[in-house]
Design an enzyme around this catalytic site. Sequence first.
Site, PDB file in Angstrom:
ATOM      1  N   HIS A  63       0.853  -1.194   0.000  1.00 57.49           N
ATOM      2  CA  HIS A  63       0.000   0.000   0.000  1.00 57.49           C
ATOM      3  C   HIS A  63       0.884   1.236   0.000  1.00 57.49           C
ATOM      4  CE1 HIS A  63       0.864  -0.638   4.252  1.00 57.49           C
ATOM      5  NE2 HIS A  63       0.356   0.540   4.571  1.00 57.49           N
ATOM      6  N   HIS A  65       1.141   3.938   2.019  1.00 54.86           N
ATOM      7  CA  HIS A  65       1.573   4.685   3.195  1.00 54.86           C
ATOM      8  C   HIS A  65       3.097   4.854   3.152  1.00 54.86           C
ATOM      9  CE1 HIS A  65      -2.218   4.041   5.886  1.00 54.86           C
ATOM     10  NE2 HIS A  65      -2.250   5.200   5.251  1.00 54.86           N
ATOM     11  N   ASP A  67       5.571   4.745   5.204  1.00 51.99           N
ATOM     12  CA  ASP A  67       6.527   3.816   5.817  1.00 51.99           C
ATOM     13  C   ASP A  67       6.717   2.543   4.998  1.00 51.99           C
ATOM     14  OD1 ASP A  67       3.807   3.328   6.675  1.00 51.99           O
ATOM     15  OD2 ASP A  67       4.562   1.888   8.128  1.00 51.99           O
ATOM     16  N   HIS A  68       5.988   2.440   3.889  1.00 52.98           N
ATOM     17  CA  HIS A  68       6.135   1.281   3.008  1.00 52.98           C
ATOM     18  C   HIS A  68       6.706   1.641   1.638  1.00 52.98           C
ATOM     19  CE1 HIS A  68       3.804  -1.688   5.518  1.00 52.98           C
ATOM     20  NE2 HIS A  68       3.474  -0.546   6.085  1.00 52.98           N
ATOM     21  N   HIS A 145      -7.466  -2.262   5.631  1.00 48.14           N
ATOM     22  CA  HIS A 145      -6.640  -1.236   6.265  1.00 48.14           C
ATOM     23  C   HIS A 145      -7.347   0.111   6.113  1.00 48.14           C
ATOM     24  CE1 HIS A 145      -3.128   0.398   8.065  1.00 48.14           C
ATOM     25  NE2 HIS A 145      -2.577   0.890   6.965  1.00 48.14           N
ATOM     26  N   ASP A 216      -0.424  -4.101   5.966  1.00 41.43           N
ATOM     27  CA  ASP A 216      -1.131  -3.701   7.185  1.00 41.43           C
ATOM     28  C   ASP A 216      -2.603  -4.075   7.059  1.00 41.43           C
ATOM     29  OD1 ASP A 216       1.327  -2.606   7.556  1.00 41.43           O
ATOM     30  OD2 ASP A 216       0.638  -0.540   7.810  1.00 41.43           O
ATOM     31  N   HIS A 274       6.150  -5.790  11.719  1.00 43.29           N
ATOM     32  CA  HIS A 274       5.460  -4.502  11.880  1.00 43.29           C
ATOM     33  C   HIS A 274       5.212  -4.248  13.369  1.00 43.29           C
ATOM     34  CE1 HIS A 274       2.579  -1.218  10.803  1.00 43.29           C
ATOM     35  NE2 HIS A 274       3.326  -1.159   9.711  1.00 43.29           N
TER      36      HIS A 274
END
EC number: 3.1.26.11
Length: 309
Positions: A63, A65, A67-68, A145, A216, A274
């Site tokens: 996805h 976001h 942090d990914h 998510h 996530d 995670h």
Amino acid sequence: MDIQFLGTGAGQPSKARNVSSLALKLLDEINEVWLFDCGEGTQNRILETTIRPRKVSKIFITHLHGDHIFGLPGFLSSRAFQANEEQTDLEIYGPQGIKSFVLTSLRVSGSRLPYRIHFHEFDQDSLGKILETDKFTVYAEELDHTIFCVGYRVMQKDLEGTLDAEKLKAAGVPFGPLFGKIKNGQDLVLEDGTEIKAADYISAPRPGKIITILGDTRKTDASVRLAVNADVLVHESTYGKGDEKIARNHGHSTNMQAAQVAVEAGAKRLLLNHISARFLSKDISKLKKDAATIFENVHVVKDLEEVEI
């Protein structure tokens, strides 16, 4: 076949854990490395491993976001600076928007790559089988998510049966080229008239490995479907026992919910990642201990850890 964890933290980096990324090392199988997510600092973690960036042939994003994905521009640029190594194209799979993010980042920073990137974007209506090669098939399914997020199911195709060399020797087949012919399924007649049926000396095909890597997610039936009979299930564990309500509110799972998914799916091994920075060393032990009351074969992974599949 191995998984090496490059970032096992949740949301933001900490001293112990970088943000999300892992490498599926398929060096023996196809001489490639597949990267799953690429959080900020992924290229720094790779420097601490034996992974050669040129070997990374595919990147799968769960996805969008930060942090990914915030590590993508840096990794892609560094991949271009592999001295004395042939430049190879790269494929990126991910939700719609990943192409725009990458190309915009490269354009604004004036970065030019000496290799091509082939993008494979998908949305809710274009999931399912997203990749098939002669040795692997990859499926993607939507999770639950706060934004569109997927999990991946990597299925290795069945492996060829092995040749029973001792049985062949006992049948009078001399070691050498004849072994290769029989391994390729060719029936033979020996000089003394003995008929050798190849099928009698080759074991049945061996089932390939199944690796499930989830982004996530809240606990959802999609996670179970993706993980059915998986040899390894990589599942997030942002929260711990008793935090089910807050986990749901923030689009995440607890260690206990991850364990429940493993049980329902019939997975063989559960790897929790995670991990929130609020969990100290003693809390990590508790995450594992609590989850093990539901699913025994569970492990909380750490950065740079390598797990053989």
